[in-house]
Write an enzyme that holds these catalytic residues in place. Structure first.
Site, short mmCIF file in Angstrom:
data_model
loop_
_atom_site.label_atom_id
_atom_site.label_comp_id
_atom_site.label_asym_id
_atom_site.label_seq_id
_atom_site.Cartn_x
_atom_site.Cartn_y
_atom_site.Cartn_z
N ASP A 1 19.68 8.51 23.21
CA ASP A 1 19.28 7.21 22.72
C ASP A 1 20.18 6.88 21.54
O ASP A 1 19.98 7.35 20.43
CB ASP A 1 17.80 7.22 22.31
CG ASP A 1 17.33 5.85 21.83
OD1 ASP A 1 18.18 4.94 21.72
OD2 ASP A 1 16.12 5.70 21.55
N TYR B 1 12.64 8.19 17.16
CA TYR B 1 11.99 6.95 17.56
C TYR B 1 12.75 6.35 18.74
O TYR B 1 13.98 6.36 18.74
CB TYR B 1 11.98 5.94 16.40
CG TYR B 1 11.39 4.60 16.75
CD1 TYR B 1 10.02 4.46 16.98
CD2 TYR B 1 12.20 3.46 16.86
CE1 TYR B 1 9.47 3.21 17.30
CE2 TYR B 1 11.67 2.21 17.18
CZ TYR B 1 10.30 2.10 17.39
OH TYR B 1 9.76 0.87 17.71
N LYS C 1 20.91 -2.67 18.89
CA LYS C 1 21.44 -2.90 17.53
C LYS C 1 22.91 -3.38 17.53
O LYS C 1 23.15 -4.51 17.89
CB LYS C 1 21.16 -1.68 16.66
CG LYS C 1 19.64 -1.43 16.60
CD LYS C 1 19.12 -0.51 15.55
CE LYS C 1 17.60 -0.60 15.49
NZ LYS C 1 16.87 0.58 15.91
#
Ligand SMILES: *Cc1c(COP(=O)(O)O)cnc(C)c1O
Length: 417
Positions: free
Chosen positions: A235, A141, A263
């Site tokens: 990522d 994702y 995050k």
């Protein structure tokens, strides 16, 4: 109002009652708990029921909820105002701290989310190579920009289609999709497409279960990129500052051309970042011709919170976090063995874990078909015991520094109650 009533009300004002779909508990037998406060490893809903939290805002809160040092710094920063829309020192300090501690990072550009970071990385990779297509993997994702809402198609290998309405076929044409773990497939796709700007991968795929990949595989991707003059983008929105300070790039010794962060980097405030070597990063405006901007980018409160978070992440911290996680995984495993979930296994890497019935899949196609059905029951059983998992079977669990020995004791008591 209790959570059920609030959910009904929220649905009148917001699509599905939530501002990010997974929060709606879709597919679960129970309604979402409306949370009102949190502290350490615990989160409390509107009915004052307190849960041990293993969702931890889906990853940013590596120190636990409401870490006192972060709270103090953020409050202090707010006293000076909270948005300048101008050059300031707060982001300099955070950028410098990251560059000093991570060998493969020379420059950083801050933005507001992981999605924004990946979106920028796509444009940057295209700008750097002059090529148009990107390659991603089924089971990774990368946020919700059009170019990544793409799934494998039914036709030729690599060819793909949109996984969301509203994404145009021409956008889908520029994203190629592979299964994780198969280097030959990637090589073949590069043979058939000369126009690939970059491979995008979560070096530790952690958004569709936890699907650790072999070092050889990741090295193979690096080599393919080098051979074809394409960029390798890691990522690390979840894995960055999580598996270690330098994330999977540090752990594997593989140097990506571009890294995306999110995050943990903001410690629970909205921060995303694109980072890498000077030559690539200086292609961004205002130096280079790849445009990127943001009204609230490098928000001073978020920058200070991020720095106060990262400063606590030393070797000792990661060793303790690993110890907490090993112990928690051990407790869950012991409980599984004695429960109706005795076929469950836990996949663990660093402070991340994923509960899965059967074995440990290594790509998305191997995940058991009844995962969600089984998760439904597991989630509810644990919720009733005061244990809060990420509310979807494909989402993983996060352990923080606050999940210490006393919380581990509490977990045991709740599990066997
Ligand atoms: C969470 C996540 C994103 C998206 O970040 P947002 O802040 O939710 O936009 C992108 N990539 C990975 C690997 C993620 O885990």
């Amino acid at each position: 109002m209790n959570s059920e009533q609030l959910f009904e009300k929220a649905k009148e004002y917001t699509p599905g009652g939530v501002h990010s779909p997974v929060r709606s508990f879709k597919g679960l037998h129970t309604t979402p708990r409306f949370m009102k406060k949190a502290n350490g490893a615990f989160i409390t809903d509107e009915e004052d029921k307190e849960y041990i939290d293993f969702c931890m805002s889906f990853g940013p809160l590596i120190l636990g909820h409401k870490n006192q040092a972060v709270l103090e710094k953020a409050k202090e920063a707010m006293e000076n105002g909270w948005s300048f829309g101008a050059a300031e020192k707060y982001s300099l300090e955070l950028a410098q701290y990251i560059v000093d501690r991570i060998d493969h990072i020379e420059k950083v550009r801050f933005m507001n989310s992981g999605t924004e970071a990946v979106m920028t990385a796509i444009r940057l990779a295209r700008g750097a190579t002059g090529k148009n297509k990107i390659l991603k993997f089924n089971g990774c994702y990368h946020g919700h920009m059009d170019q990544m809402l793409i799934k494998a198609g039914s036709g030729l290998a690599g060819e793909a289609e949109a996984s969301s309405k509203g994404v145009t076929p021409s956008t889908a044409e520029d994203t190629l999709v592979c299964e994780l773990g198969d280097l030959e497939e990637v090589k073949n796709i590069f043979k058939n497409h000369s126009d690939i700007a970059a491979i995008f991968i979560e070096p530790l795929p952690a958004n569709n279960g936890l699907l650790p990949q072999s070092l050889e595989y990741l090295k193979g991707l690096r080599q393919i990129c080098d051979e074809h003059n394409a960029l390798l983008v890691f990522d690390e929105v979840i894995s960055g500052f999580r598996t270690s300070f330098g994330g999977m790039a540090q752990d594997t010794g593989i140097t990506p051309d571009i890294v995306t962060y999110g995050k943990v980097i903001g410690g629970g405030f909205p921060v995303g970042a694109v980072a890498g070597k000077k030559e690539v990063m200086d292609l961004l405006a205002p130096v280079g011709g790849v445009y990127q901007a943001g009204t609230l980018s490098a928000n001073p409160v978020a920058m200070v919170a991020g720095l106060a978070t990262l400063k606590q992440l030393d070797d000792n911290f990661y060793a303790n976090l690993k110890k907490n996680t090993d112990s928690i995984v051990g407790i869950f495993n012991e409980w599984f063995a004695q429960s109706e979930f005795s076929d469950y296994k836990i996949v663990q890497q660093a402070s991340l874990f994923w509960m899965v019935p059967g074995g440990a899949p290594s790509n998305a196609s191997q995940i058991p078909a009844n995962l969600l059905e089984r998760f439904n029951r597991l989630f509810e059983v644990l919720l009733n015991k005061g244990i809060y998992l990420s509310p979807n079977g494909y989402e993983i669990g996060f352990v923080s520094a606050a999940h210490n020995e006393s919380v581990q004791e509490e977990l045991k008591q709740r599990l066997w109650s």
